[in-house]
Enzyme design. Structure first.
Site, PDB file in Angstrom:
ATOM      1  N   TYR A  64      19.807  18.704  -5.372  1.00 60.63           N
ATOM      2  CA  TYR A  64      20.808  19.735  -5.674  1.00 60.63           C
ATOM      3  C   TYR A  64      20.452  20.394  -6.999  1.00 60.63           C
ATOM      4  O   TYR A  64      20.051  19.707  -7.949  1.00 60.63           O
ATOM      5  CB  TYR A  64      22.211  19.116  -5.778  1.00 60.63           C
ATOM      6  CG  TYR A  64      23.061  19.460  -4.576  1.00 60.63           C
ATOM      7  CD1 TYR A  64      23.362  20.793  -4.294  1.00 60.63           C
ATOM      8  CD2 TYR A  64      23.536  18.475  -3.722  1.00 60.63           C
ATOM      9  CE1 TYR A  64      24.115  21.120  -3.192  1.00 60.63           C
ATOM     10  CE2 TYR A  64      24.288  18.805  -2.611  1.00 60.63           C
ATOM     11  CZ  TYR A  64      24.584  20.140  -2.344  1.00 60.63           C
ATOM     12  OH  TYR A  64      25.322  20.477  -1.259  1.00 60.63           O
ATOM     13  N   GLU A  66      22.367  23.483  -8.331  1.00 62.19           N
ATOM     14  CA  GLU A  66      23.213  24.662  -8.603  1.00 62.19           C
ATOM     15  C   GLU A  66      23.098  25.056 -10.076  1.00 62.19           C
ATOM     16  O   GLU A  66      22.954  24.197 -10.943  1.00 62.19           O
ATOM     17  CB  GLU A  66      24.668  24.352  -8.231  1.00 62.19           C
ATOM     18  CG  GLU A  66      24.839  24.311  -6.725  1.00 62.19           C
ATOM     19  CD  GLU A  66      26.228  23.919  -6.283  1.00 62.19           C
ATOM     20  OE1 GLU A  66      27.151  23.932  -7.105  1.00 62.19           O
ATOM     21  OE2 GLU A  66      26.371  23.600  -5.098  1.00 62.19           O
ATOM     22  N   LYS A 273       8.699  38.562   5.501  1.00 65.52           N
ATOM     23  CA  LYS A 273       8.246  39.631   6.394  1.00 65.52           C
ATOM     24  C   LYS A 273       6.840  40.064   5.941  1.00 65.52           C
ATOM     25  O   LYS A 273       5.929  39.251   5.932  1.00 65.52           O
ATOM     26  CB  LYS A 273       9.250  40.774   6.402  1.00 65.52           C
ATOM     27  CG  LYS A 273      10.637  40.360   6.955  1.00 65.52           C
ATOM     28  CD  LYS A 273      11.547  41.537   7.105  1.00 65.52           C
ATOM     29  CE  LYS A 273      12.858  41.176   7.776  1.00 65.52           C
ATOM     30  NZ  LYS A 273      13.897  40.724   6.843  1.00 65.52           N
TER      31      LYS A 273
END
Ligand code: DSN
Length: 478
Positions: A64, A66, A273
């Site tokens: 984690y 954050e 992409k």
């Protein structure tokens, strides 16, 4: 890097997975086979490098993190800090951006971060000053809504969906269509091109808070200098979603007026992409928006994905190498060769060609809907996606278009001669497919007939075309 190392890495990984759930290992292997054997023309897909793929499959996934680099809500994030800082540094250098935020999990997430940052910058800063508090959390909810009503203009002007804009640019099936009052600019019906005077007119009438540039199905360059001037003339923030063409910006094919980074206040992108990285998103912005952008998690994002940020760092490092510019140029050369091949055989293309990585075929000229064409091509080993064309009479489900793009095949090494052969295969399938009828005799938008032997023959020809360009040639799973 020895070929052997890549093969060993993936084989070993599959062996470990197979010991727990063999069906997952089998599916991963089958996906490689399918991707190797199909002519992938989906404009938004690509093939990431083995290094990028491997950077995602590890224990960074367990962490984690954050917060932002050096300012986390969890202990023990020193290694996550390393990869997040590296990814951001590569992004800033590659695109010449003042600030990069590499946490978004997808393009939608990147756009949400940008929308929030713009709203907060426009609404929160004056609101905080007025309420004499330090941060938005110190405002009561009633204060917050009152101030937002007073100060907030939540209007967005973006490219219309059927002209090639994206769902997240204010359309109803996406949260952006609920957050913002939306108006669209389309394209000139005669040329299919953006009419900048019409955009300026719409901006003057609508006075948007955000002017959005960028597209997912517009086959031309966009002049971002002009769009910025329009935004400035009405006091709008200029945001560009470059998800589709980030690789062409990175590879310096789009420069000057066509590079959004120097012109926009904020630029969002996906990384998977034309940029050829891992599946994910990213935000680049000017310094004044950086603090708000960095609040993306937990404001609108779940915890960052450190394994994907590691892969972003790898892919962005790859995109900074000189050979990426060559790759980007070949994407466009191939798209133009594909467009020329189709035009020569009689296809109708939206805007009559391309100057980016994608081509939009109006398949109504073949008497088909996009859905029929997409399926017939798939039967023939050619993977594309149906897409609306401007003023599409068939709506967004059946559509009248097929969108094709060259980033993936260019990665495999196919060149312009093979694009001409690809055009021949596509044209043959589309001319040999016949629209079907419903049980009551009315024309069907989904049913079609294509001779199975012909479809098989085309699929074999597609495989032959790919054979000299093996995908992940170093990886042997058997
Ligand atoms: N789904 C992507 C595309 O195919 O263009 C955009 O979000």
């Amino acid at each position: 890097m020895s070929h052997n190392a890549e093969s060993t890495a993936f084989r070993s990984a599959l062996e470990v997975i197979r010991a727990v759930e063999p069906r997952v290992a089998d599916a991963i292997g089958a996906e490689l086979t399918d991707q190797r054997e199909s002519l992938k023309l989906i404009a938004s897909e690509n093939y990431a490098s083995p290094a990028t793929l491997l950077a995602m499959g590890n224990w960074f996934s367990d962490k984690y993190a954050e917060g932002t680099v050096g300012r986390r809500f969890y202990a023990g994030c020193q290694n996550v800090d390393t990869v997040e800082a590296l990814a951001a540094e590569h992004a800033r250098e590659l695109f010449g951006a003042a600030h990069a935020y590499v946490q978004p999990h997808s393009g939608i997430d990147a756009n949400l971060v940008a929308f929030w940052a713009i709203l907060a910058d426009r609404v929160e800063s004056p609101a905080l000053k007025k309420a004499q508090v330090r941060q938005v959390n110190d405002l009561t909810e009633a204060d917050w809504f009152a101030l937002r009503r007073e100060l907030g203009n939540q209007r967005m002007l973006g490219m219309s969906l059927d002209a090639g804009g994206h769902l997240t640019h204010g359309f109803r099936p996406n949260i952006s269509g609920k957050m913002f009052d939306q108006r669209s600019y389309g394209t000139d019906p005669a040329t299919g091109l953006i009419d900048y005077d019409r955009v300026a007119e719409a901006a003057r009438e609508f006075k948007p808070l955000i002017l959005v540039g960028g597209y997912s199905a517009y086959p031309r360059k966009v002049n971002f200098r002009i769009l910025r001037e329009i935004a400035d003339s009405v006091g709008a923030t200029f945001m560009v979603d470059m998800a589709h063409f980030a690789g062409l910006v990175a590879g310096k094919v789009f420069t000057g007026d066509f590079d959004p980074v120097p012109h926009a206040h904020i630029v969002t992108t996906t990384t998977h992409k034309s940029l050829r990285g891992p599946r994910g998103g990213m935000v680049l912005c000017q310094p004044e928006l950086a603090d708000q952008v960095d609040r993306g998690c937990p404001m609108v994002l779940g915890g960052p994905l450190p394994h994907v940020m590691a892969a972003k760092a790898v892919a962005l490092a790859e995109a900074r190498r000189p050979d990426f510019a060559d790759y980007a140029q070949r994407i466009v050369d191939n798209a133009q060769a594909l467009a020329d091949g189709l035009l020569r055989r009689g296809a109708t293309l939206v805007t009559g060609g391309t100057d980016n990585h994608l081509v939009l075929i109006d398949v109504s000229g073949y008497g088909l809907t996009g859905r029929q064409a997409e399926q017939a091509l798939l039967d023939s080993g050619i993977v594309t996606n149906r897409n609306s064309v401007p003023q599409d009479p068939n709506g967004a489900w059946y559509t009248s278009g097929i969108r094709i793009g060259t980033p993936a095949l260019t990665t495999r090494g196919l060149g312009t001669a093979e694009m001409d052969q690809t055009a021949e295969l596509i044209h043959t399938v589309l001319t040999q497919t016949t629209a079907g009828a419903n049980a009551d005799g009315t024309p069907s938008k989904a049913k079609y007939t294509l001779d199975a032997d012909l479809a098989d023959k085309i699929a074999r020809q597609a495989t032959d075309l790919l054979a000299p360009h093996p995908l992940y040639p170093a990886i042997n799973l058997t």
